[in-house]
Design a protein around this motif. Structure first.
Motif, mmCIF file in Angstrom:
data_model
loop_
_atom_site.group_PDB
_atom_site.id
_atom_site.type_symbol
_atom_site.label_atom_id
_atom_site.label_comp_id
_atom_site.label_asym_id
_atom_site.label_seq_id
_atom_site.Cartn_x
_atom_site.Cartn_y
_atom_site.Cartn_z
ATOM 1 N N PHE A 289 0.829 -1.206 0.000
ATOM 2 C CA PHE A 289 0.000 0.000 0.000
ATOM 3 C C PHE A 289 0.862 1.255 0.000
ATOM 4 N N ARG A 290 1.872 1.305 0.850
ATOM 5 C CA ARG A 290 2.720 2.502 0.928
ATOM 6 C C ARG A 290 3.468 2.742 -0.388
ATOM 7 N N ILE A 291 3.938 1.684 -1.022
ATOM 8 C CA ILE A 291 4.659 1.840 -2.287
ATOM 9 C C ILE A 291 3.724 2.371 -3.367
ATOM 10 N N ILE A 292 2.542 1.767 -3.484
ATOM 11 C CA ILE A 292 1.577 2.226 -4.497
ATOM 12 C C ILE A 292 1.101 3.638 -4.180
ATOM 13 N N GLN A 293 0.885 3.933 -2.903
ATOM 14 C CA GLN A 293 0.461 5.270 -2.502
ATOM 15 C C GLN A 293 1.496 6.318 -2.898
ATOM 16 N N GLU A 294 2.772 6.029 -2.693
ATOM 17 C CA GLU A 294 3.819 6.980 -3.067
ATOM 18 C C GLU A 294 3.887 7.156 -4.581
ATOM 19 N N ALA A 295 3.704 6.045 -5.329
ATOM 20 C CA ALA A 295 3.691 6.147 -6.788
ATOM 21 C C ALA A 295 2.542 7.038 -7.257
ATOM 22 N N LEU A 296 1.366 6.905 -6.627
ATOM 23 C CA LEU A 296 0.225 7.762 -6.981
ATOM 24 C C LEU A 296 0.473 9.216 -6.581
ATOM 25 N N ASN A 297 1.152 9.428 -5.457
ATOM 26 C CA ASN A 297 1.513 10.800 -5.075
ATOM 27 C C ASN A 297 2.392 11.446 -6.135
ATOM 28 N N ASN A 298 3.343 10.674 -6.692
ATOM 29 C CA ASN A 298 4.191 11.214 -7.751
ATOM 30 C C ASN A 298 3.381 11.535 -8.998
ATOM 31 N N VAL A 299 2.416 10.686 -9.314
ATOM 32 C CA VAL A 299 1.547 10.957 -10.465
ATOM 33 C C VAL A 299 0.803 12.263 -10.255
ATOM 34 N N GLU A 300 0.252 12.423 -9.060
ATOM 35 C CA GLU A 300 -0.572 13.591 -8.763
ATOM 36 C C GLU A 300 0.244 14.885 -8.740
ATOM 37 N N LYS A 301 1.459 14.822 -8.209
ATOM 38 C CA LYS A 301 2.255 16.031 -8.018
ATOM 39 C C LYS A 301 3.074 16.422 -9.244
ATOM 40 N N HIS A 302 3.574 15.439 -9.985
ATOM 41 C CA HIS A 302 4.591 15.744 -10.994
ATOM 42 C C HIS A 302 4.231 15.370 -12.433
ATOM 43 N N SER A 303 3.288 14.459 -12.645
ATOM 44 C CA SER A 303 3.141 13.879 -13.985
ATOM 45 C C SER A 303 2.343 14.732 -14.955
ATOM 46 N N ARG A 304 1.441 15.578 -14.430
ATOM 47 C CA ARG A 304 0.491 16.323 -15.276
ATOM 48 C C ARG A 304 -0.321 15.367 -16.146
ATOM 49 N N ALA A 305 -0.686 14.252 -15.574
ATOM 50 C CA ALA A 305 -1.402 13.212 -16.318
ATOM 51 C C ALA A 305 -2.899 13.476 -16.301
ATOM 52 N N ALA A 306 -3.577 12.926 -17.309
ATOM 53 C CA ALA A 306 -5.037 12.947 -17.356
ATOM 54 C C ALA A 306 -5.617 11.637 -16.849
ATOM 55 N N ASN A 307 -4.832 10.560 -16.929
ATOM 56 C CA ASN A 307 -5.302 9.235 -16.532
ATOM 57 C C ASN A 307 -4.212 8.510 -15.742
ATOM 58 N N ALA A 308 -4.667 7.681 -14.800
ATOM 59 C CA ALA A 308 -3.742 6.837 -14.031
ATOM 60 C C ALA A 308 -4.415 5.486 -13.802
ATOM 61 N N TRP A 309 -3.629 4.421 -13.942
ATOM 62 C CA TRP A 309 -4.166 3.072 -13.798
ATOM 63 C C TRP A 309 -3.320 2.293 -12.794
ATOM 64 N N VAL A 310 -3.994 1.488 -12.003
ATOM 65 C CA VAL A 310 -3.313 0.583 -11.072
ATOM 66 C C VAL A 310 -3.805 -0.833 -11.364
ATOM 67 N N ARG A 311 -2.886 -1.754 -11.578
ATOM 68 C CA ARG A 311 -3.232 -3.156 -11.830
ATOM 69 C C ARG A 311 -2.526 -4.022 -10.798
ATOM 70 N N ILE A 312 -3.295 -4.897 -10.147
ATOM 71 C CA ILE A 312 -2.738 -5.808 -9.147
ATOM 72 C C ILE A 312 -3.046 -7.238 -9.574
ATOM 73 N N ASP A 313 -2.019 -8.069 -9.561
ATOM 74 C CA ASP A 313 -2.150 -9.462 -10.001
ATOM 75 C C ASP A 313 -1.820 -10.386 -8.830
#
Length: 377
Positions: A289-313
């Motif tokens: 959870f902490r690793i994925i949460q930090e990755a999403l924080n980077n998306v939100e703060k730095h990526s300027r993305a319109a879409n974000a996807w998380v896949r768990i297998d």
């Protein structure tokens, strides 16, 4: 070779990490609060200086008007034959109105000068606090660096005792227990950001005596600041330790995080689950959870993305995750050796879980973070 007991080492490291994390958090909170309030007071100083300059200009203009109106009154008062009683009355009323307006403007000028001087004194004191706190942050950073090198020795010793994996899980558990305690403290007591609200309330108290309209506007702004502070405090509590992680598990908690990102940043988010969803060991769920949460924080703060996807297998012997966005990306080759603290923390957590983490990105083509964690058989 020194014969060290694993339980003793575990206790030493747990206590050390708890003490250092607590000190680092407190010092950083002091630094951030002082820096934020210093910036707000600096803005207040600039605003008050501008308002003072404006009122000084207004006082000068009113003084000129007052002199002209008195001369006009003297003129009409001496020439009864040339001016009517209505002219004299109008000249008298105009002089009285200008004098009253001038007196109020002079009072406002005095109040603004006093506010400006008070703000400048507070700003000077806060700058000193910020400098001291910044120095402490640097010193603690040096201490943490030293402790980090010493922890390497401890980990090596634990590896010889074939207990590094258990030790890593205990470190994560100790960190999460500390996060839970901090979350309770923030929830039960006032957030540090309330210091600024107190200062704004003091400004309102002064304005009530001089400018009731302005005081109402400031109170409206103050109410909004309280709402924002409450919302941010609740977010901090969730980030520190989401209760759903203990109660419902990894997937429901991530769904809530993705919904929050979508609402806050207007980034379209999607979670896809492959395999049979299941509960994992507590330390694995927390680490993932902490690793994925930090990755999403980077998306939100730095990526300027319109879409974000998380896949768990979910598989029998391994669980893997991918966090992907369609943002601006970056050159992975140029970023080697320049990783942020967030990414460094992600790598530390994945190492404790004996997993693997890789980041692939290209300028203009988004970023993908690959996470793989082995499971106990």
């Amino acid at each position: 070779m020194i014969n060290l007991d694993a339980k003793v080492l575990d206790k030493i490291v747990k206590n050390t990490i708890a003490a250092v994390e607590k000190s680092k958090s407190q010092i950083f909170d002091i630094y951030e609060a002082a820096r934020a309030e210093a910036e707000k007071i600096r803005q207040d100083v600039e605003r008050t200086k501008q308002e003072t300059a404006d009122i000084i200009f207004r006082v000068d203009e009113l003084e000129k008007r007052e002199r002209r109106s008195r001369l006009r009154l003297m003129e009409v008062s001496r020439n009864f034959r040339k001016y009517t009683e209505a002219d004299i009355k109008a000249a008298y009323e105009d002089t009285s109105n200008v004098q009253l307006e001038l007196a109020m403007a002079r009072l406002q000028e005095q109040n603004l000068r006093r506010q400006r001087d008070d703000c400048e004194l507070r700003l000077k004191a806060l700058k000193s606090t910020v400098e001291k706190a910044e120095s402490l942050v640097s010193q603690v950073g040096a201490v943490l660096g030293y402790l980090g090198s010493q922890m390497g020795t401890v980990m090596s010793q634990l590896e010889t005792l074939q207990a590094s994996q258990v030790f890593g899980a205990k470190i994560i558990k100790a960190q999460e227990e500390e996060r839970r305690r901090v979350a309770r403290e923030i929830h039960d007591g006032p957030a540090q950001s309330m210091a600024n609200i107190v200062f704004r309330a003091e400004v309102c108290e002064r304005l009530i005596e001089t400018d009731i309209v302005r005081a109402k506007e400031e109170l409206s702004d103050l109410r909004e600041q309280v709402r924002v502070a409450l919302r941010e405090t609740r977010k901090i509590i969730f980030d520190l330790r989401p209760m759903t992680l203990d109660d419902l598990g990894l997937v429901p908690t991530l769904r809530r995080v993705l919904e929050t990102v979508k609402e806050r940043s207007l980034i379209f988010t999607e979670l896809k689950i492959l395999g049979q969803e299941k509960r994992l060991d507590a330390h694995v769920e927390i680490g993932l959870f902490r690793i994925i949460q930090e990755a999403l924080n980077n998306v939100e703060k730095h990526s300027r993305a319109a879409n974000a996807w998380v896949r768990i297998d979910f598989r029998a012997s391994v669980v893997s995750a991918v966090v992907e966005d369609d943002g601006q990306g970056f050159d992975s080759a140029e970023s080697v050796g320049k990783e942020s603290f967030g990414l460094m923390g992600m790598r530390e957590r994945i190492n404790l879980l004996r997993g693997e983490l890789s980041v692939k990105s290209e300028a203009g083509k988004g970023t993908r973070v690959f996470i793989t964690v082995p499971l106990k058989q």
